[in-house]
Design a protein around this motif. Structure first.
Motif, PDB file in Angstrom:
ATOM      1  N   GLY A 139       0.779  -1.231   0.000  1.00 41.49           N
ATOM      2  CA  GLY A 139       0.000   0.000   0.000  1.00 41.49           C
ATOM      3  C   GLY A 139       0.808   1.278   0.000  1.00 41.49           C
ATOM      4  O   GLY A 139       0.383   2.290  -0.554  1.00 41.49           O
ATOM      5  N   SER A 169      -9.640  -2.156  -3.837  1.00 44.25           N
ATOM      6  CA  SER A 169      -8.319  -2.748  -3.595  1.00 44.25           C
ATOM      7  C   SER A 169      -7.843  -3.624  -4.748  1.00 44.25           C
ATOM      8  O   SER A 169      -6.675  -4.030  -4.765  1.00 44.25           O
ATOM      9  CB  SER A 169      -8.354  -3.584  -2.312  1.00 44.25           C
ATOM     10  OG  SER A 169      -9.179  -4.730  -2.475  1.00 44.25           O
ATOM     11  N   ILE A 172      -4.533  -2.847  -6.526  1.00 45.92           N
ATOM     12  CA  ILE A 172      -3.298  -3.149  -5.802  1.00 45.92           C
ATOM     13  C   ILE A 172      -2.897  -4.604  -6.019  1.00 45.92           C
ATOM     14  O   ILE A 172      -1.725  -4.921  -6.267  1.00 45.92           O
ATOM     15  CB  ILE A 172      -3.468  -2.859  -4.299  1.00 45.92           C
ATOM     16  CG1 ILE A 172      -3.754  -1.375  -4.076  1.00 45.92           C
ATOM     17  CG2 ILE A 172      -2.226  -3.288  -3.523  1.00 45.92           C
ATOM     18  CD1 ILE A 172      -3.978  -1.012  -2.621  1.00 45.92           C
TER      19      ILE A 172
END
Length: 421
Positions: A139, A169, A172
């Motif tokens: 992150g 998310s 990612i």
């Protein structure tokens, strides 16, 4: 620019990309390990995935090494859609779908030789990742402004439904796939659909930040029709590659029925034919469009790639035989059933039912008098043979494989009758 990239551009595979000259140099210097990802969001890939599969095949044929990634992890999350939040499928369902996708993908690539393909699953390196690892090690390399600026994310945030952190998310996890494949296999090129550009660039940036390496990205365009609308979809929905979800016969028919104006583009993208052959077929098709050489070639080539040479031969023979161009009795029962599945249907009793009965029961004629006139005028056919006697019953010898017969009125009006058990 390398000959390979010139060929890919001519075929229509190149949309967005990172430094194209740098990619060309890398492709010329030696084998490049590249990857394309496929999320198991259904039990089968569809015709849209064929673009990526064909690009992978061209790259491998040119000596480069493919990594076919099935998203067992990302498939559990779901890439944000414009239309709204995805339904989260059970883990065991996604795992089963992932296995099915592996089988389909494996038909397009070679897993032998110096540049053998490798099948990978991002679930292998994601399943044991802790929340701390996700937030701290991954992150920290992502900036909220960049993530929020993605078109699909921005659109969902403006909607009444909003966007869950789960789907937010996703980018990612996909970026981490590129870094993992770089570390494990030396992968330096990700290829995918143009709708994945934001996610792919996220992976390029993450590899640069986490590994200090420069890697490449290449996307294929969304295939559209001449009027700008999306290419694809049948009356029943998606054009699945799974033969149980979309029969080889229907698959063949989808391609053989494309508009003339679409044929040149589709031949370049969806076949492996050499450029000179494609240019010849295009020229002959333009000179004599009624022969539909382009459509017939396209349907044969794509069906062979997806379902195999034997299935392609069978469905092409069935397609021709349905309209009098071949031997119906030579068509196997499964193919014949698929080919006639959408036709008007009637039941017959062997030794009793006549063609007049079938014409009326199937709706090809509105009444018995009209049906008799059709027979009398020579316009009725049983299994492509002209019917001479309106009172002749359909016998056991008339039955095609699967216990059915084909009745035709005129040149194009078809119906099927199936023998009662």
């Amino acid at each position: 620019m390398s000959t390979l990239l010139e060929e890919l551009q001519w075929r229509g595979f190149v949309a967005q990309h990172t430094d194209l000259d740098a990619l060309a140099a890398a492709l010329e210097e030696g084998p490049v390990t590249f990857y394309t990802g496929f999320d198991p969001s259904a039990a089968s890939l569809h015709h849209g995935h064929l673009v990526a599969l064909m690009l992978m095949k061209h790259l491998q044929n040119a000596g480069h090494k493919p990594l076919a990634l099935v998203g067992g992890a990302t498939g559990l999350i779901g890439d944000p859609r414009m239309s709204g939040e995805r339904t989260l499928n059970p883990t065991e369902v996604v795992a089963d779908w992932a296995d099915k996708l592996k089988v389909q993908i494996s038909r397009f690539l070679s897993f032998e030789g110096e540049n053998a393909a490798t099948m990978v699953n991002n679930y292998d390196w994601t399943k044991d990742m802790s929340a701390i690892t996700l937030m701290r090690d991954l992150g920290k390399h992502f900036r909220m402004g960049t993530m929020l600026a993605k078109e699909s994310v921005a659109a969902r945030l403006r909607s009444d439904e909003g966007l869950s952190f789960t789907e937010f998310s996703y980018q990612i996890l996909q970026a981490n796939d590129y870094a993992e494949l770089y570390r494990r296999y030396g992968c330096t090129l990700q290829a995918g659909g143009n709708d994945q550009w934001g996610n792919i660039i996220g992976g390029v940036d993450f590899v640069r930040k986490s590994e200090g390496a420069t890697v490449h990205a290449l996307t294929t365009p969304l295939i559209t029709k001449a009027d700008g609308t999306k290419f694809g979809k049948s009356e029943g929905g998606a054009i699945w590659l799974d033969s149980e979800m979309f029969s080889p016969y229907d698959f063949f028919q989808f391609w053989i029925n494309v508009d003339d104006i679409e044929v040149p583009k589709l031949l370049k993208i969806f076949t492996l034919l050499p450029r000179e052959d494609i240019e010849r077929i295009i020229a002959e098709s333009e000179a004599n469009p009624r022969a539909r050489l382009g459509q017939r070639t396209l349907a044969r080539e794509v069906t062979t790639l997806v379902h195999g040479e034997q299935a392609a031969k069978e469905v092409e023979a069935a397609s021709e035989a349905l309209f009098g161009g071949g031997d119906l009795a030579a068509v196997d029962a499964k193919t014949l059933a698929d080919a006639t599945a959408q036709l008007p249907c009637a039941e017959l009793t062997v030794g009793e039912t006549t063609v007049v009965d079938v014409l009326v029961a199937s709706g090809l004629e509105k009444g018995r008098n009209a049906a008799r006139r059709t027979v009398a005028s020579g316009g009725a056919y049983l299994n492509n043979a002209k019917v001479e006697d309106e009172d002749a019953a359909i016998g056991q010898d008339d039955l095609l494989p699967g216990g059915r017969v084909l009745v035709r009125r005129g040149r194009r009006n078809l119906a099927v009758a199936v023998a009662a058990d």
